[in-house]
Design an enzyme around this catalytic site. Structure first.
Site, PDB file in Angstrom:
ATOM      1  CG  HIS B   7      -0.377   0.071   2.535  1.00 58.93           C
ATOM      2  ND1 HIS B   7      -0.134  -1.058   3.296  1.00 58.93           N
ATOM      3  CD2 HIS B   7       0.024   1.117   3.313  1.00 58.93           C
ATOM      4  CE1 HIS B   7       0.384  -0.700   4.461  1.00 58.93           C
ATOM      5  NE2 HIS B   7       0.494   0.616   4.498  1.00 58.93           N
ATOM      6  CD  GLU B  43      -5.898   1.663   8.775  1.00 61.37           C
ATOM      7  OE1 GLU B  43      -4.938   1.975   9.514  1.00 61.37           O
ATOM      8  OE2 GLU B  43      -5.876   0.690   8.007  1.00 61.37           O
ATOM      9  CD  GLN B  60      -2.481   2.369   5.976  1.00 63.74           C
ATOM     10  OE1 GLN B  60      -1.347   2.822   5.837  1.00 63.74           O
ATOM     11  NE2 GLN B  60      -2.751   1.394   6.824  1.00 63.74           N
ATOM     12  CG  HIS B  84       3.472   4.578   5.489  1.00 63.45           C
ATOM     13  ND1 HIS B  84       2.402   5.176   6.133  1.00 63.45           N
ATOM     14  CD2 HIS B  84       3.050   3.332   5.178  1.00 63.45           C
ATOM     15  CE1 HIS B  84       1.409   4.308   6.224  1.00 63.45           C
ATOM     16  NE2 HIS B  84       1.763   3.178   5.649  1.00 63.45           N
ATOM     17  CD  GLU B 134       2.813  -0.429   7.173  1.00 62.63           C
ATOM     18  OE1 GLU B 134       2.500   0.750   6.873  1.00 62.63           O
ATOM     19  OE2 GLU B 134       1.980  -1.300   7.470  1.00 62.63           O
TER      20      GLU B 134
END
Lengths: 145, 145
Positions: B7, B43, B60, B84, B134
């Site tokens: 994502h 989210e 996301q 991110h 991530e």
């Protein structure tokens, strides 16, 4: 219709060092490199996965070749990091026109040439909740080299 | 081994307005919503495509529920935008340990709970050419709701 995350564009100061970081840390290999004079960048495409629409998702590492290029100015202001995201579509012309009609600023009058012979345009980040957003239609056969 | 772009995490001030932007502009629909108290965010996951490793790629969208959350502080400093990027792996524990041994700072001692019951960790952006990165191992069956 936008059918995939085509790539994440990442601005860096030193393309070779950044390519080496992604190889050494994650094992990602370079799929394609080129210089795009019009965009003022030297770039490497790292193919991460294939996608359900028959395309693929890449990381696009971008080093400016001129300080006054869009990426060069962005990098001077922000430092290294994610510069833009790109969605893939079979019809960048139609989709960008439809999006323009919704009131989102499209940065080019006509799509221009992007990585691997693709046709691309960009949407204004201020109209996209802060995200510089690219639309991409791939060339028929992206070349690995 | 990292096998997909899982994502792109985008920080926003108003989750509902941002969800509506992505729906109205591109036709992207919400696949899943949740509140992650530990991360301090509300989210929405928008599924964009499936990936060749059997997973999927999402946007996301993240709205902080506390100003002192990591996303809240980032948003106050940077404004809306890409917060991110996340790569998917079958083994977040093994991969994050291997990456730590290469000298990249891993932000958690052990993976924590991410979207849709996944296990996640983050790598320090200063060790990743400016990109907060991530790593995600999905739950066996991500739930759509």
């Amino acid at each position: 219709m936008l059918t995939r995350i085509d790539h994440i564009g990442i601005a860096c100061h030193d393309l070779d060092a950044t390519v080496e970081f992604y190889r050494a840390t994650y094992g990602f290999e370079v799929f394609h490199t080129e210089v795009n004079e019009e965009q003022g960048v030297r770039e490497a495409m790292l193919k991460i996965n294939e996608t359900s629409d028959g395309g693929a998702s890449y990381l696009q590492l971008l080093e400016p070749i001129r300080e006054d290029s869009a990426v060069g100015k962005w990098l001077a202001k922000n430092g290294e990091g994610v510069h833009h995201i790109a969605f893939g579509t079979a019809d960048v012309d139609g989709d960008s026109e439809a999006i323009r009609e919704k009131g989102v600023r499209v940065l080019y009058d006509e799509p221009r040439t992007g990585s691997m012979g693709s046709r691309i345009t960009f949407l204004h980040p201020k109209d996209c909740h802060g995200v510089l957003t690219e639309l991409v239609t791939s060339a028929a056969k992206p070349q690995e080299h």
